[in-house]
Write a protein that holds these residues in place. Structure first.
Motif, PDB file in Angstrom:
ATOM      1  N   PRO A   1       0.667  -1.093   0.213  1.00 39.92           N
ATOM      2  CA  PRO A   1      -0.446   0.214   0.596  1.00 39.92           C
ATOM      3  C   PRO A   1       1.180   0.802   0.346  1.00 39.92           C
ATOM      4  O   PRO A   1       2.549   1.260   0.687  1.00 39.92           O
ATOM      5  N   ARG A   2       0.770   2.439  -0.521  1.00 35.26           N
ATOM      6  CA  ARG A   2       0.809   4.039  -0.793  1.00 35.26           C
ATOM      7  C   ARG A   2       1.012   4.176   1.142  1.00 35.26           C
ATOM      8  O   ARG A   2       0.005   3.897   1.248  1.00 35.26           O
ATOM      9  N   VAL A   3       1.770   5.043   1.163  1.00 37.67           N
ATOM     10  CA  VAL A   3       1.978   5.803   2.654  1.00 37.67           C
ATOM     11  C   VAL A   3       1.162   6.466   2.292  1.00 37.67           C
ATOM     12  O   VAL A   3       0.893   7.818   1.846  1.00 37.67           O
ATOM     13  N   LEU A   4       0.566   6.607   3.919  1.00 34.27           N
ATOM     14  CA  LEU A   4      -0.426   7.294   4.388  1.00 34.27           C
ATOM     15  C   LEU A   4      -0.550   8.305   4.781  1.00 34.27           C
ATOM     16  O   LEU A   4       1.145   7.937   5.365  1.00 34.27           O
ATOM     17  N   THR A   5      -0.751   9.425   4.948  1.00 32.11           N
ATOM     18  CA  THR A   5      -0.666  10.440   6.187  1.00 32.11           C
ATOM     19  C   THR A   5       0.045  10.416   7.601  1.00 32.11           C
ATOM     20  O   THR A   5       0.056   9.371   8.172  1.00 32.11           O
ATOM     21  N   SER A   6       1.042  10.738   8.455  1.00 32.44           N
ATOM     22  CA  SER A   6       1.445  11.005   9.563  1.00 32.44           C
ATOM     23  C   SER A   6       0.949  12.269  10.090  1.00 32.44           C
ATOM     24  O   SER A   6       1.103  11.470  11.658  1.00 32.44           O
ATOM     25  N   HIS A   7       0.645  12.783   9.808  1.00 34.44           N
ATOM     26  CA  HIS A   7       0.017  13.528  10.513  1.00 34.44           C
ATOM     27  C   HIS A   7      -1.615  13.412  11.316  1.00 34.44           C
ATOM     28  O   HIS A   7      -1.660  14.084  12.397  1.00 34.44           O
ATOM     29  N   VAL A   8      -2.096  12.252  10.502  1.00 35.02           N
ATOM     30  CA  VAL A   8      -3.796  12.538  11.034  1.00 35.02           C
ATOM     31  C   VAL A   8      -4.306  11.071  11.340  1.00 35.02           C
ATOM     32  O   VAL A   8      -3.447  10.233  10.105  1.00 35.02           O
ATOM     33  N   PRO A   9      -4.178  10.159  11.695  1.00 33.33           N
ATOM     34  CA  PRO A   9      -5.308   8.886  11.755  1.00 33.33           C
ATOM     35  C   PRO A   9      -6.107   9.159  10.696  1.00 33.33           C
ATOM     36  O   PRO A   9      -6.801   9.494  10.760  1.00 33.33           O
ATOM     37  N   LEU A  10      -6.258   7.801   9.575  1.00 30.23           N
ATOM     38  CA  LEU A  10      -6.386   7.758   8.824  1.00 30.23           C
ATOM     39  C   LEU A  10      -7.025   6.683   8.616  1.00 30.23           C
ATOM     40  O   LEU A  10      -6.387   5.312   7.719  1.00 30.23           O
TER      41      LEU A  10
END
Length: 323
Positions: free
Chosen positions: A22-31
């Motif tokens: 999987p592509r990397v999700l943002t580390s700023h908020v939980p998704l």
């Protein structure tokens, strides 16, 4: 209601992404849970967008649901998405639809990611700096953070309308289509829009009061949110710009500034920060609110909203240069 569930919690089910993961999700908020609302009837979307969005979302390690909005079911589908309390709610639709959903979410609702699916796409461009909804979707997923968006609210006694970028009140509101035509290199159409706008000039000036001060007159009043204003660094209020061309030559010069560069450079424009304003005219007031042309009643009130909704967008957002 047409729902397409694309779960990416197991990378092995994501076909093309199975090999690379999987592509990397943002580390700023939980998704962990994401819902995306798609209006296939919007001019910048199309019938294949829901499936394409599901394919993109399948490449990320989160639970995703794509909902195609249906005529007659809009309110129920939007409310169901808000009630589900996802970590983020993506909206691929026109300017008016995106603004309405952001307003309904408010500061206590889920993070909103309004993707460019309309004509002018002012809010998406301000947040993501692009008119490509696929690029905006990936930017929000991979670089998004929680951004508190300030804005304004206009009430004319008949309806309340929120805006998060800018509202143009008065005959120069008709310049907005000309600017968009220039952006798309449709110069003949731009000239036709500009001629129509100039014909409307001086037919009925606005009377306005800023923060309860003495009433003044102007050809138009522009109200700009802190998110896109070059002149304001903090959420201290709306930037109010009064346009006062005294003749057709000044009006043409101001129109040229509005279409081609920073209209604040024009000597017929004065600006200041405000919390509220009242505007009235002898007839109905033409306006463009976050890219949506409307006709207000002869009197309207404007107020600054410090925390209108929370967006999922890079920090800092793209802001005025992209709008």
């Amino acid at each position: 209601m047409t729902d397409t569930l694309a779960s990416a919690s197991d990378p092995a089910t994501a076909s093309d992404d199975a090999v690379a993961g999987p592509r990397v999700l943002t580390s700023h908020v939980p998704l962990k849970r994401v819902i995306m609302l798609v209006n296939p009837l919007s001019g910048g979307v199309g019938p294949a967008a829901a499936g394409e969005a599901a394919d993109i979302l399948a490449g990320y390690a989160c639970e995703t649901t794509v909902v195609a909005l249906e005529a007659g079911q809009f309110d129920a589908q939007v409310q169901a998405a808000l009630d589900a309390r996802p970590d983020a709610l993506f909206v691929l639709a026109g300017d008016g639809t995106a603004g309405t959903i952001a307003s309904r979410a408010g500061p206590a609702g889920p993070l909103i990611a309004p993707l460019p699916g309309g004509t002018m796409n002012m809010l998406p461009r301000a947040l993501y700096g692009t008119a490509d909804w696929r690029a905006a979707l990936k930017t929000a997923l991979e670089d998004g953070a929680a951004q508190c968006v300030a804005g304004g609210e206009i009430s004319d006694g008949q309806a309340r309308r929120a805006f998060y970028c800018a509202a143009i009140l008065g005959s120069p509101a008709l310049w907005a289509p000309a600017r968009e035509a220039v952006r798309e290199a449709k110069f003949g159409l731009a000239w036709a829009y500009a001629r129509r706008a100039l014909k409307r000039a001086f037919t009925g000036r606005l009377r306005f009061s800023l923060d309860g001060k003495a009433e003044r007159r102007a050809e138009a009043l522009v109200l700009i949110s802190p998110m896109i204003s070059r002149a304001m660094d903090e959420h201290t209020g709306l930037e109010a710009a009064a346009m006062n061309p005294s003749d057709a030559l000044q009006a043409f010069r101001l129109a040229a500034h509005a279409v081609f560069d920073d209209w604040r450079q024009d000597p017929a424009v004065t600006t200041r920060a405000i919390q509220q304003a009242t505007v009235r005219a002898r007839s109905r007031i033409p306006a463009v609110i976050d890219g949506e042309p409307i006709l207000l009643r002869h009197e309207a009130r404007v107020r600054f909203v410090r925390e209108a909704f929370r967006a999922l967008a890079p920090n800092p957002p793209a802001a005025e240069d992209s709008v």
